[in-house]
Design an enzyme around this catalytic site. Structure first.
Site, mmCIF file in Angstrom:
data_model
loop_
_atom_site.group_PDB
_atom_site.id
_atom_site.type_symbol
_atom_site.label_atom_id
_atom_site.label_comp_id
_atom_site.label_asym_id
_atom_site.label_seq_id
_atom_site.Cartn_x
_atom_site.Cartn_y
_atom_site.Cartn_z
ATOM 1 N N SER A 1 8.834 20.178 24.780
ATOM 2 C CA SER A 1 8.293 20.291 26.146
ATOM 3 C C SER A 1 7.302 21.435 26.189
ATOM 4 O O SER A 1 7.310 22.315 25.312
ATOM 5 C CB SER A 1 9.436 20.597 27.125
ATOM 6 O OG SER A 1 9.753 21.995 27.066
ATOM 7 N N ASP A 2 6.461 21.432 27.212
ATOM 8 C CA ASP A 2 5.667 22.622 27.419
ATOM 9 C C ASP A 2 6.572 23.680 28.068
ATOM 10 O O ASP A 2 7.706 23.391 28.468
ATOM 11 C CB ASP A 2 4.449 22.298 28.299
ATOM 12 C CG ASP A 2 3.337 23.323 28.092
ATOM 13 O OD1 ASP A 2 2.166 22.988 28.320
ATOM 14 O OD2 ASP A 2 3.656 24.469 27.671
ATOM 15 N N TRP A 3 6.039 24.891 28.210
ATOM 16 C CA TRP A 3 6.842 26.029 28.670
ATOM 17 C C TRP A 3 7.476 25.733 30.046
ATOM 18 O O TRP A 3 6.759 25.568 31.025
ATOM 19 C CB TRP A 3 5.931 27.255 28.777
ATOM 20 C CG TRP A 3 6.623 28.505 29.191
ATOM 21 C CD1 TRP A 3 7.311 28.751 30.341
ATOM 22 C CD2 TRP A 3 6.692 29.728 28.444
ATOM 23 N NE1 TRP A 3 7.800 30.023 30.374
ATOM 24 C CE2 TRP A 3 7.436 30.656 29.234
ATOM 25 C CE3 TRP A 3 6.218 30.147 27.218
ATOM 26 C CZ2 TRP A 3 7.710 31.953 28.797
ATOM 27 C CZ3 TRP A 3 6.466 31.449 26.787
ATOM 28 C CH2 TRP A 3 7.217 32.327 27.573
#
Ligand code: GLC
Length: 721
Positions: A265-267
């Site tokens: 996932s992104d942050w």
């Protein structure tokens, strides 16, 4: 280890240990990190305990041989099974030697140098203990308001796909054969570059047809080149957040494209399913992300907190966890971490490779090739015996590395002033700031005008500071700050040649700049060697060859604007067009100020004798296109010859033209070359209404030229065999 050994390792793991592999935390959580314990802001309420950290599978943002070896050693001592960490960082356009931002690299159209830049970045990163880079970012964008346009290579599917392959080859190569490589992670899946209003993180909504035709191919190109990882995008796509989007991740990425690598996932994007409104709480976020196939949760703790109970409550099959863990173990295995958890981290090699002269030389060459000359009314190249004034907020500014250059440093950066000094006698180069980026004083202006009045030619460095660009850097007004335009206007009033050098991360509304300046160089954020590269062009040591990989709009009111638009039913330029009832603006032109593919040189290149080998082909045949290109100037130079195609009639509308091939040729003064392109049926395919990807028999136009506007056309047909 082989797969069965990895599986038996997996079978030794407790569920909590498995979940740990699915989490990525930033360096402050880890023993041995230089910033250990500096858990601040949202990190404080993540509720991460020591036993969680001891089981975590990867670390974000660590670098430096000493630090990464330290962290790895302590982590493996604490881990019951001694599992090594994966070290992942954002190395997008350089590690310590910073190359131009990717949008600038896109304007070089130089795939080999792009690959080399990634390869050198990988070398610096690998000896600093990094295993994976979160790059290439290949989000196609037609949105100059969006701050992250600087991070990909522009608006064109064909060009972006070619660069995606080059970057993956450069970063990753063959991980098991090649030294000094890092695994690559293509991002942000998918269509992050099309946020409504150009506002970062905003809604993305488009047809499956447009998605597949324009926005998806560059991701696919990176994966076809072997890219090991994919990162999810923050945005929703057609109503569902990418990070919880089973249709996008499971059906398309994993099942249709057969991607079995690691999906991260992104942050914070797993937890963001809550504000998106598709998950009530972190537990539901964890379930939705895992069901969508997200293997690693970056920097939130939904997986740590809830996967155990989701499995116990039979809301998630443990087999789904096992599948994700096995993908991560396979990546660790491919990187050789079970045999050598420190991989290529080596302080002596850091000394040897980081900012090595060869790296700086490549950065300087690529930066020069990325500069686009937008205007030159006999103001350039500068003469070395003429007194020059260097004015403006970017005259001696080290903020020219651009976003995602955290590894770079100001003291290593060559400013425009330092670059120009190499070409002039000391007393022939006068300098004054003239104003800040967004503010200035009367005194600064007076000093600037006074300094400029003492010179024969004026170079003015203007632009955006780097946090006016990049992530969360959207701007609704894409002009330069008023104070800079006023400075330029006043400098021009002195009646001397004025050359504007622009440092920015997006296509700007440059009407005022082009109006007042005699020459305009678009230098983007050129990186560590930026000042030298621009000076090489200013003084004619390098003949500019860059060409825009993203249109410069006449004004932000045209956005989104891109060259490969559709004709509409009422094209303004049709022979029988009405005056009023056509597709137009009442107050501005339809066309970009500077179109895709545009860029000037100190030469002029004459295109002639475009010819086709035949007027029709069957699907099994090829057609060759020839064009003669002559350098009619007095300097050797490189010319990027572009080939576009238009499908005149389709089952869906087809763009007025689409880039299908390009080549960069070097020509001596007066030299002519015949350039050959080959067209095959596969380049004529498109997504039909039923999303079937195929070509149709029919008539096509082929265009060849120096940019997407000034082209010569010929016709041919595709006929059934
Ligand atoms: C950021 C970016 C992403 C980056 C990640 C880790 O929010 O969106 O591109 O790789 O966080 O730094």
């Amino acid at each position: 280890m082989n797969d069965s050994q990895l599986t038996s390792l997996l079978n030794k793991m407790t569920l909590h240990e498995k979940v740990g592999q699915l989490v990525q935390l930033a360096t402050p959580f880890f023993k041995g990190a230089s910033d250990q314990g500096q858990i601040t802001g949202p990190m404080q309420d993540m509720g991460i305990g020591h036993d969680d950290i001891e089981n975590t599978g990867s670390v974000l943002g660590a670098s430096g041989a000493k630090e990464t070896i330290n962290i790895q050693k302590k982590h493996m001592e604490d881990h019951r099974l001694g599992l090594p960490l994966l070290f992942m960082s954002d190395i997008v356009h350089g590690f310590r030697t910073i190359f131009p931002v990717p949008l600038a690299i896109g304007c070089s159209w130089d795939l080999e140098l792009a690959e080399k830049s990634a390869s050198l970045a990988a070398k610096e990163a690998a000896v600093s203990g990094v295993h994976v880079t979160f790059a290439p970012m290949v989000d196609l964008s037609r949105e100059p308001r969006w701050g992250r346009v600087m991070e990909a290579t522009g608006e064109d599917t064909c060009l972006n796909s070619a660069f995606a392959r080059s970057f993956v080859r450069g970063f990753q190569g063959d991980l098991q054969q090649d030294a000094y490589k890092v695994a690559s992670c293509v991002k942000h899946f998918a269509a992050y570059g099309a946020p409504e209003g150009g506002r970062d993180y905003n809604t993305v909504d488009m047809s499956e047809w447009m998605l597949r035709e324009s926005y998806l191919p560059a991701y696919k190109a990176a994966l076809d080149e072997g890219c090991e990882m994919v990162m999810t995008a923050f945005n929703i796509l057609n109503g569902i957040p990418s990070t919880g989007n089973k249709k996008l991740m499971r059906d398309l990425l994993r099942d249709e494209w057969n991607f079995d690598g690691v999906l991260i996932s992104d942050w914070g994007a797993v937890k963001e399913l809550i504000p998106h409104g598709v998950a009530e709480n972190e537990k539901e976020s964890a379930q939705k992300a895992l069901e969508a196939g997200v293997d690693i949760e970056m920097m939130t703790s939904c997986y740590f907190k809830h996967v155990g109970s989701l499995v116990e409550e039979a809301r998630l099959e443990e087999s789904m966890i096992d599948e994700a863990v096995l993908r991560i173990l396979r990546l660790k295995n491919k990187l050789g971490l079970f045999e050598n958890p420190f991989r290529e981290a080596n302080e002596a090699d850091e000394e040897t490779f980081i900012l090595a002269p060869e790296h700086r030389k490549a950065a300087r060459e690529l930066a020069a090739k990325s500069v686009v000359m937008l205007k030159n009314e006999e103001a350039l190249p500068l003469q070395k015996n003429k007194k020059a004034a260097l004015i403006g907020p970017f005259a001696a500014n080290t903020d020219i590395l651009g976003p995602w250059s955290w590894g770079g440093s100001a003291e290593d950066t060559v400013t425009l002033y330092t670059g120009m000094k190499q070409h002039l006698n000391a007393d022939d180069l006068l300098v004054a700031k003239g104003s800040g980026i967004e503010t200035g004083t009367e005194q600064q202006l007076r000093e600037a005008l006074q300094t400029a009045s003492e010179a024969e030619v004026i170079v003015v460095g203007l632009g955006e500071h780097s946090d006016m660009s990049g992530e969360a850097g959207s701007r609704a007004d894409i002009r330069l700050p008023e104070i800079q335009l006023e400075l330029l206007k006043q400098l021009k009033s002195l009646g001397k040649p004025v050359i504007a050098v622009l440092f920015n991360g997006r296509p700007l509304d440059v009407r005022d700049i082009v109006h007042h300046a005699d020459a305009v160089l678009e230098a983007w954020y050129p990186g560590t060697e930026g000042g030298n590269a621009i000076a090489d062009i200013l003084f004619g040591d390098v003949n500019p060859s860059g060409k825009l990989s993203m249109s410069f709009p006449f004004s932000v009111g045209q956005v989104p604007i891109y060259y490969n638009q559709f004709n509409t039913g009422r094209p303004k330029d049709a022979p029988d067009a009405q005056i009023r009832f056509v597709s137009q603006y009442l107050d501005i032109p339809n066309e970009a100020l500077f179109p895709f593919g545009y860029g000037l040189s100190y030469n002029t290149y004459h295109y002639s004798n475009i010819s086709l080998s035949t007027e029709q082909i069957t699907p099994a045949e090829k057609l060759t296109v020839h064009v003669d290109v002559k350098n009619t100037g007095s300097m050797a130079g490189e010319e990027i010859v572009q080939l576009y195609i238009r499908d005149l009639v389709g089952e869906v509308v087809r763009p007025l033209k689409e880039l299908k091939d390009f080549t960069k040729i070097t020509l001596q003064p007066g030299e002519a070359k015949t350039v050959e392109f080959t067209i095959t049926e596969s380049q004529l395919r498109y997504y039909h209404p039923d999303l079937d990807y195929k070509s149709d028999p029919g008539e096509f136009e082929v265009f060849v030229g120096p940019n997407s506007r000034d082209v010569q056309a010929r016709k041919f047909k595709l006929v059934n065999a």
